[in-house]
Structure formats: C-alpha cells, structure tokens
Design an enzyme around this catalytic site. Sequence first.
Site, mmCIF file in Angstrom:
data_model
loop_
_atom_site.group_PDB
_atom_site.id
_atom_site.type_symbol
_atom_site.label_atom_id
_atom_site.label_comp_id
_atom_site.label_asym_id
_atom_site.label_seq_id
_atom_site.Cartn_x
_atom_site.Cartn_y
_atom_site.Cartn_z
ATOM 1 N N SER A 34 29.447 32.776 35.058
ATOM 2 C CA SER A 34 29.725 32.515 36.473
ATOM 3 C C SER A 34 29.851 31.030 36.787
ATOM 4 C CB SER A 34 28.625 33.127 37.343
ATOM 5 O OG SER A 34 28.844 32.809 38.708
ATOM 6 N N SER B 98 29.840 30.101 39.955
ATOM 7 C CA SER B 98 29.267 29.949 41.293
ATOM 8 C C SER B 98 28.255 28.813 41.387
ATOM 9 C CB SER B 98 28.634 31.268 41.755
ATOM 10 O OG SER B 98 29.632 32.236 42.006
ATOM 11 N N THR C 194 27.832 39.662 41.983
ATOM 12 C CA THR C 194 29.015 40.049 41.230
ATOM 13 C C THR C 194 28.738 41.410 40.602
ATOM 14 O OG1 THR C 194 30.609 39.297 39.570
ATOM 15 C CG2 THR C 194 28.271 38.792 39.155
ATOM 16 N N LYS D 135 27.748 45.003 43.651
ATOM 17 C CA LYS D 135 28.355 44.904 44.978
ATOM 18 C C LYS D 135 28.168 46.161 45.826
ATOM 19 C CE LYS D 135 31.788 41.422 43.721
ATOM 20 N NZ LYS D 135 33.218 41.020 43.758
ATOM 21 N N ASP E 90 35.073 37.935 49.646
ATOM 22 C CA ASP E 90 36.236 38.077 48.771
ATOM 23 C C ASP E 90 37.510 38.324 49.577
ATOM 24 O OD1 ASP E 90 34.936 37.717 46.328
ATOM 25 O OD2 ASP E 90 34.456 39.850 46.124
ATOM 26 N N GLY F 121 46.526 47.399 39.042
ATOM 27 C CA GLY F 121 45.145 47.794 38.829
ATOM 28 C C GLY F 121 44.584 48.586 39.995
ATOM 29 N N GLY G 263 40.713 48.882 40.415
ATOM 30 C CA GLY G 263 39.262 48.774 40.431
ATOM 31 C C GLY G 263 38.733 48.243 41.744
ATOM 32 N N ARG H 180 46.728 53.527 35.932
ATOM 33 C CA ARG H 180 46.795 54.230 34.644
ATOM 34 C C ARG H 180 46.509 55.724 34.726
ATOM 35 N NH1 ARG H 180 47.527 50.949 30.437
ATOM 36 N NH2 ARG H 180 46.971 48.736 30.593
ATOM 37 N N ARG I 101 42.908 57.391 39.567
ATOM 38 C CA ARG I 101 42.947 56.044 40.142
ATOM 39 C C ARG I 101 43.974 55.960 41.263
ATOM 40 N NH1 ARG I 101 38.728 52.573 39.282
ATOM 41 N NH2 ARG I 101 38.222 52.351 37.090
ATOM 42 N N GLY J 116 42.667 32.748 40.047
ATOM 43 C CA GLY J 116 41.318 33.209 40.329
ATOM 44 C C GLY J 116 40.393 32.114 40.807
#
Length: 291
Positions: free
Chosen positions: A22, A24, A69, A73, A110, A133, A135, A158, A162, A243
């Site tokens: 991290s 942070s 993280t 969460k 976020d 993605g 997630g 995928r 999902r 990121g």
Amino acid sequence: MTARAGTDARRAAVLGSPIAHSLSPVLHRAAYRELGLTHWSYDRFQVDEAGLPGFFEKLDGSWAGLSLTMPLKRAVIPLLDEITDTAASVEAVNTVVLTGDGRRVGGNTDIPGMVAALRERGVEEVASAAVLGAGATASSALAALSRICTGPVTAYVRSEARAAEMRGWGARLGVPVRTAGWERAADAFRAPLVIATTPAGTTDALAAAVPERPGTLFDVLYDPWPTALAAAWSARGGAVVGGLDLLVHQAVLQVEQMTGRTPVPLAAMRAAGEHALAGHQAGHQEGLAGR
C-alpha cells in the site's frame, strides 16, 4: 463529518490483507508534513476479515480515521454507526472517520476520487463508456459513471453470473448497463471512455487492439506502471488516467475528512507517490538483473 484536529497525538492507518504494497502511508504522511500536522501518524496493519472486529475493539480516542482496502470494504459495515449514501450505493466502505463523540462513520472516497481524477484530465461528461471487469472496483466505476455518463455503459465480463451482477448494480445506480463476453473486450475501445478494473496482466493481450484514435483510458492499476494496455494507449495518442491518479484523489478526500483540514496538498502527495513507485520499480528491475 470530520474528526477534531487538536494538538494531541492523532493516529490513522490503512488496513487490509495483503497490505505491504500500500502507498497510502506515503501519501497521507506527505500531506501531514505539508499541513504541519507533526502530531499525526499514519501506519499500515495487516488485518483480514476475521481480525477486523478485534482491531476495532482496541481503538481509543487517539484514532482519527482508517483507510480500508480488500478484503475489508464490506466486512466493516456491521461495525459502523453510520455509512454515507455514497458508500451505501455500492455497499463498500474505504474510509472510516472516528469522530470526537466516539462514532464510527463509514464513507467511500473511491467514487468521488474517480470522478475527480477524470475531471483533472478534462473528462467531465461522456456519451457512453465501457468497463473491463466486474469486481468491487467495477461497481465503484459504475457509481462514478452515474455522475458523468449520459448514455449506456457496456461491461465486458467472463461469466453470465458476473454479467448479472453488473446489470444489477446498473439498475441500482441508475446506469443503463449492457454486458458482453470477455472475448469481445476489444470492442470496448470504441467507447470514448474505457475503465479497466481488472488485476495486473489481465488486459495485456488487448494492447495490440488499441485503435488509431482512442479516447480516454482509465486503468486503475498503479504497479506495475504503465500497464501494457496503458503504454499502447499512450503510443496511439490517447489520454490515460492511471491508478496513482485515483489513489491520490481518494486519499486527498480521506485526509480532508480525517483531519478537518483543507485544502489538502494534492501535488505533494502525488510527487511522494511517484517517488515511491519509481524506487519500487527500480528495485524490481535490479532484482531481475541479479537473477
């Protein structure tokens, strides 16, 4: 809601598992230095879901806030007195503010961090978007897109399970979500904004499919950087948000909420993050050379 910013020693930290990677602490400590908060400290702790309640039991009045993280969460929510509407919208808390009266308030930086990172690069509104993605980060991406995207969002995933999750999040967030199989992921590059939320290496094979005139890519990874996709995107002249941009903008909001101080020194935090990443990547290259 902000914590008090007195002269007594104040503590904050990031929790997660794994956590050694991290950045942070680097970002928050840089902010404390610039703000003159010499009595503030920010650490990292390896904490998993099973250990989270015990960690909370040990928090005393010196604690101002926590960054969370994976995998914490959602696990943290039952331990809180209140969560913000933004955090509730995606059932994910990445920030806990410990108030002067002892309450634990969960929020999510976020989502506004994504919006701020895009706005910094001139992306304030798009007619459509694509998400790679499905997630937890993808749901936050949908929440961010609910604020800036006026048309449909296509999610490339995928599995049908999902896909159903992403359509469900879209319905909850008021975003019209279409889904497509991962084998069609290169079709995402037709959108004016593409948000890649997948783990390292997942999109490498797509780098060769970047079109001649791409729009904006938001790749949420920051190490290794640039990703193969981000490098190919930049080579084609497309705009890239990384990121680290997200990490810095969400950390700015965390510092504001935990310390009650504003403005927070974004430039100093970004410089500290870039320096730390450069040192990490140089060390990695030396390690490879020494094999």
